[in-house]
Enzyme design. Structure first.
Site, PDB file in Angstrom:
ATOM      1  N   CYS A 113       0.808  -1.224   0.000  1.00  0.00           N
ATOM      2  CA  CYS A 113       0.000   0.000   0.000  1.00  0.00           C
ATOM      3  C   CYS A 113       0.839   1.271   0.000  1.00  0.00           C
ATOM      4  O   CYS A 113       0.332   2.355  -0.269  1.00  0.00           O
ATOM      5  CB  CYS A 113      -0.941  -0.004   1.196  1.00  0.00           C
ATOM      6  SG  CYS A 113      -2.055  -1.404   1.156  1.00  0.00           S
ATOM      7  N   HIS A 253      -3.401   7.148   2.121  1.00  0.00           N
ATOM      8  CA  HIS A 253      -3.789   5.831   1.612  1.00  0.00           C
ATOM      9  C   HIS A 253      -5.151   5.485   2.211  1.00  0.00           C
ATOM     10  O   HIS A 253      -5.385   5.669   3.401  1.00  0.00           O
ATOM     11  CB  HIS A 253      -2.733   4.796   2.021  1.00  0.00           C
ATOM     12  CG  HIS A 253      -3.185   3.394   1.804  1.00  0.00           C
ATOM     13  ND1 HIS A 253      -3.746   2.971   0.615  1.00  0.00           N
ATOM     14  CD2 HIS A 253      -3.191   2.310   2.627  1.00  0.00           C
ATOM     15  CE1 HIS A 253      -4.055   1.693   0.716  1.00  0.00           C
ATOM     16  NE2 HIS A 253      -3.744   1.266   1.924  1.00  0.00           N
ATOM     17  N   ASN A 283      -9.954  -0.394  -0.207  1.00  0.00           N
ATOM     18  CA  ASN A 283      -8.490  -0.296  -0.198  1.00  0.00           C
ATOM     19  C   ASN A 283      -7.957  -0.847  -1.519  1.00  0.00           C
ATOM     20  O   ASN A 283      -8.007  -2.046  -1.761  1.00  0.00           O
ATOM     21  CB  ASN A 283      -7.948  -1.103   0.996  1.00  0.00           C
ATOM     22  CG  ASN A 283      -6.433  -1.089   1.092  1.00  0.00           C
ATOM     23  OD1 ASN A 283      -5.745  -0.655   0.164  1.00  0.00           O
ATOM     24  ND2 ASN A 283      -5.909  -1.577   2.203  1.00  0.00           N
TER      25      ASN A 283
HETATM   26  N1  ACO Z   1     -17.686  -9.017   9.670  1.00  0.00           N
HETATM   27  C1  ACO Z   1     -18.057  -9.287  10.924  1.00  0.00           C
HETATM   28  N2  ACO Z   1     -17.186  -9.574  11.906  1.00  0.00           N
HETATM   29  C2  ACO Z   1     -15.884  -9.616  11.581  1.00  0.00           C
HETATM   30  C3  ACO Z   1     -15.421  -9.365  10.275  1.00  0.00           C
HETATM   31  C4  ACO Z   1     -16.379  -9.045   9.293  1.00  0.00           C
HETATM   32  N3  ACO Z   1     -16.048  -8.781   8.015  1.00  0.00           N
HETATM   33  N4  ACO Z   1     -14.068  -9.451  10.253  1.00  0.00           N
HETATM   34  C5  ACO Z   1     -13.692  -9.764  11.516  1.00  0.00           C
HETATM   35  N5  ACO Z   1     -14.788  -9.870  12.304  1.00  0.00           N
HETATM   36  C6  ACO Z   1     -14.833 -10.171  13.731  1.00  0.00           C
HETATM   37  C7  ACO Z   1     -13.604 -10.886  14.231  1.00  0.00           C
HETATM   38  O1  ACO Z   1     -13.716 -12.278  14.016  1.00  0.00           O
HETATM   39  C8  ACO Z   1     -13.599 -10.526  15.686  1.00  0.00           C
HETATM   40  O2  ACO Z   1     -14.535 -11.327  16.362  1.00  0.00           O
HETATM   41  P1  ACO Z   1     -14.241 -11.884  17.863  1.00  0.00           P
HETATM   42  O3  ACO Z   1     -14.154 -10.642  18.704  1.00  0.00           O
HETATM   43  O4  ACO Z   1     -15.402 -12.746  18.131  1.00  0.00           O
HETATM   44  O5  ACO Z   1     -12.925 -12.609  17.745  1.00  0.00           O
HETATM   45  C9  ACO Z   1     -14.153  -9.091  15.721  1.00  0.00           C
HETATM   46  O6  ACO Z   1     -14.859  -8.943  14.470  1.00  0.00           O
HETATM   47  C10 ACO Z   1     -13.091  -8.018  15.833  1.00  0.00           C
HETATM   48  O7  ACO Z   1     -12.052  -8.294  14.887  1.00  0.00           O
HETATM   49  P2  ACO Z   1     -10.797  -7.350  14.735  1.00  0.00           P
HETATM   50  O8  ACO Z   1      -9.879  -7.933  13.694  1.00  0.00           O
HETATM   51  O9  ACO Z   1     -10.228  -7.039  16.072  1.00  0.00           O
HETATM   52  O10 ACO Z   1     -11.511  -6.032  14.148  1.00  0.00           O
HETATM   53  P3  ACO Z   1     -10.894  -4.617  13.886  1.00  0.00           P
HETATM   54  O11 ACO Z   1     -11.676  -3.586  14.581  1.00  0.00           O
HETATM   55  O12 ACO Z   1      -9.398  -4.595  14.058  1.00  0.00           O
HETATM   56  O13 ACO Z   1     -11.218  -4.408  12.326  1.00  0.00           O
HETATM   57  C11 ACO Z   1      -9.992  -4.472  10.244  1.00  0.00           C
HETATM   58  C12 ACO Z   1     -10.654  -5.281  11.378  1.00  0.00           C
HETATM   59  C13 ACO Z   1     -11.082  -3.675   9.548  1.00  0.00           C
HETATM   60  C14 ACO Z   1      -9.340  -5.415   9.271  1.00  0.00           C
HETATM   61  C15 ACO Z   1      -8.951  -3.491  10.851  1.00  0.00           C
HETATM   62  O14 ACO Z   1      -8.136  -4.197  11.770  1.00  0.00           O
HETATM   63  C16 ACO Z   1      -8.064  -2.833   9.830  1.00  0.00           C
HETATM   64  O15 ACO Z   1      -8.503  -2.006   9.061  1.00  0.00           O
HETATM   65  N6  ACO Z   1      -6.744  -3.131   9.876  1.00  0.00           N
HETATM   66  C17 ACO Z   1      -5.730  -2.443   9.102  1.00  0.00           C
HETATM   67  C18 ACO Z   1      -5.696  -2.868   7.668  1.00  0.00           C
HETATM   68  C19 ACO Z   1      -4.610  -2.117   6.969  1.00  0.00           C
HETATM   69  O16 ACO Z   1      -4.475  -0.907   7.094  1.00  0.00           O
HETATM   70  N7  ACO Z   1      -3.745  -2.811   6.254  1.00  0.00           N
HETATM   71  C20 ACO Z   1      -2.585  -2.170   5.657  1.00  0.00           C
HETATM   72  C21 ACO Z   1      -2.746  -1.895   4.236  1.00  0.00           C
HETATM   73  S1  ACO Z   1      -3.187  -3.316   3.293  1.00  0.00           S
HETATM   74  C22 ACO Z   1      -1.835  -3.713   2.323  1.00  0.00           C
HETATM   75  O17 ACO Z   1      -0.721  -3.331   2.499  1.00  0.00           O
HETATM   76  C23 ACO Z   1      -2.129  -4.652   1.188  1.00  0.00           C
END
Ligand code: ACO
Length: 329
Positions: A113, A253, A283
């Site tokens: 990214c 980004h 993204n």
């Molecule tokens: N729908 C419903 N529930 C979900 C989903 C979904 N799509 N995905 C995960 N959950 C659940 C999980 O299983 C978890 O459940 P649990 O509490 O029972 O275990 C709960 O939701 C919380 O999961 P988290 O992973 O802690 O959720 P978070 O608030 O962190 O959001 C997300 C997840 C959106 C992926 C976030 O962490 C994020 O945006 N991370 C950064 C991504 C990023 O910037 N990446 C870098 C660039 S990408 C690249 O370089 C290619």
């Protein structure tokens, strides 16, 4: 000689994939995706549409708006983690061939990214050293090709598209790209990876369809992204004696609205300064910054001399920021 950011262009595939449709594919809801990411929909390339096809369309627009002739481009650098071919030829050489530019320097870089900030730094360095005059930089991704549509933790995030810019040599210092930061921490490489298929983990038997799918430690990535980006943008502004209020457009980004908001709040930016497209494109990795900038341009809100702050964070881990005036028409 200085490097000027002369023009922007982008290509957005026509097919829309909504949160509603995703909730029929995996166990998720529009409400969860919107609340956690800000994403409402993303674009998906056609089955036979390649990363280079999208890159060429974005590049043609950028060149048309640059005021230079296509033949004057002397280097093409593509940032992508979803190349047409995994090893060779590079997507940049495919793009060069499709555009009829067979004598240019052409190569890809892999910085996930953060790819667009990395290619911008490469263009600046080649131009300032006098080695090149007109560099075409592209961020292009067919993320749908490397996304596992049974993994709700990643498939809700990514979309396809391409953005391109022409960076030209100039003697006018007021047009110059002010500063760039690029960095990496390979010790956290397993936060975001496509683990199979390379020499690090060769396929043992036949090629599996899921061999190149993205795996992500989302929550860990989220926390480190907020911390790292906040520090990085504060630093680049301080290094250049620039106040946050001097920034006309903050173009981050587009990974997650919550990350963008946290960094924007840390700089005390006003809503009007922050460019947001994450709700409609998701993204798009290395393509997201130029796609967002292109939207701003096409809305008539990006003018010559406007000071822009870019930032990005992604797999590697990699991150970076850029401070620059728009030097186009
Ligand atoms: N729908 C419903 N529930 C979900 C989903 C979904 N799509 N995905 C995960 N959950 C659940 C999980 O299983 C978890 O459940 P649990 O509490 O029972 O275990 C709960 O939701 C919380 O999961 P988290 O992973 O802690 O959720 P978070 O608030 O962190 O959001 C997300 C997840 C959106 C992926 C976030 O962490 C994020 O945006 N991370 C950064 C991504 C990023 O910037 N990446 C870098 C660039 S990408 C690249 O370089 C290619």
């Amino acid at each position: 000689m200085y490097a000027a950011f002369r023009s922007i262009g982008a290509y957005v595939p026509t097919k829309v994939l909504t949160n509603e449709e995703l909730s029929k594919m995996v166990d998720t809801t529009d409400e969860w995706i919107t609340k956690r990411t800000g994403i409402k929909e993303r674009r998906i390339a056609a089955v036979n549409e390649t990363t280079s096809d999208m890159a060429v369309k974005a590049a043609e627009k950028a060149i048309e708006r640059s005021g230079i002739k296509k033949e004057d481009i002397d280097m093409i650098v593509v940032a992508t983690i979803s190349p047409d071919y995994f090893n060779m030829p590079s997507t940049a050489t495919v793009v060069a061939h499709k555009m009829g530019l067979d004598k240019v320097t052409a190569f890809d870089i892999s910085a996930a990214c953060t790819g667009f900030i990395y290619v911008l730094s490469i263009a600046k360095a080649f131009i300032e050293s006098g080695m090149k005059k007109n560099v075409l930089i592209i961020g292009a991704e067919k993320m749908s090709a490397i996304t596992d549509y049974t993994d709700r933790g990643t498939c809700i995030l990514f979309g396809d598209g391409a953005g391109a810019a022409v960076i030209c040599a100039t003697e006018d210092k007021s047009e110059a790209i002010t500063d760039l930061h690029t960095a990496a921490d390979g010790s956290l490489g397993d936060f975001l990876m496509t683990p199979d298929g390379g020499t690090g983990n060769p396929h043992q038997a036949e090629l599996k369809a899921e061999a190149s799918f993205i795996q992500m430690k989302g929550n860990e990535t989220f926390k480190i992204a907020v911390r790292t980006l906040t520090n990085d943008v504060v630093e680049i502004l301080a290094d250049n004696n620039t106040k946050a209020s001097d920034i006309k457009h903050f173009i981050p980004h587009q990974a997650n609205y919550r990350i963008i908001k946290a960094v924007g709040d840390a700089l005390k930016l006003e809503k009007e300064q922050v460019v947001l497209t994450v709700h409609k494109y998701g993204n798009t990795s290395g393509a997201s910054i130029p796609m967002a900038m292109n939207d701003l341009y096409e809305e008539g809100k990006l003018e010559k001399g406007d000071l822009m702050l870019l930032d990005a964070f992604g797999g590697g881990l990699t991150w970076g920021s850029a401070l620059l005036p728009f030097a186009g028409k």
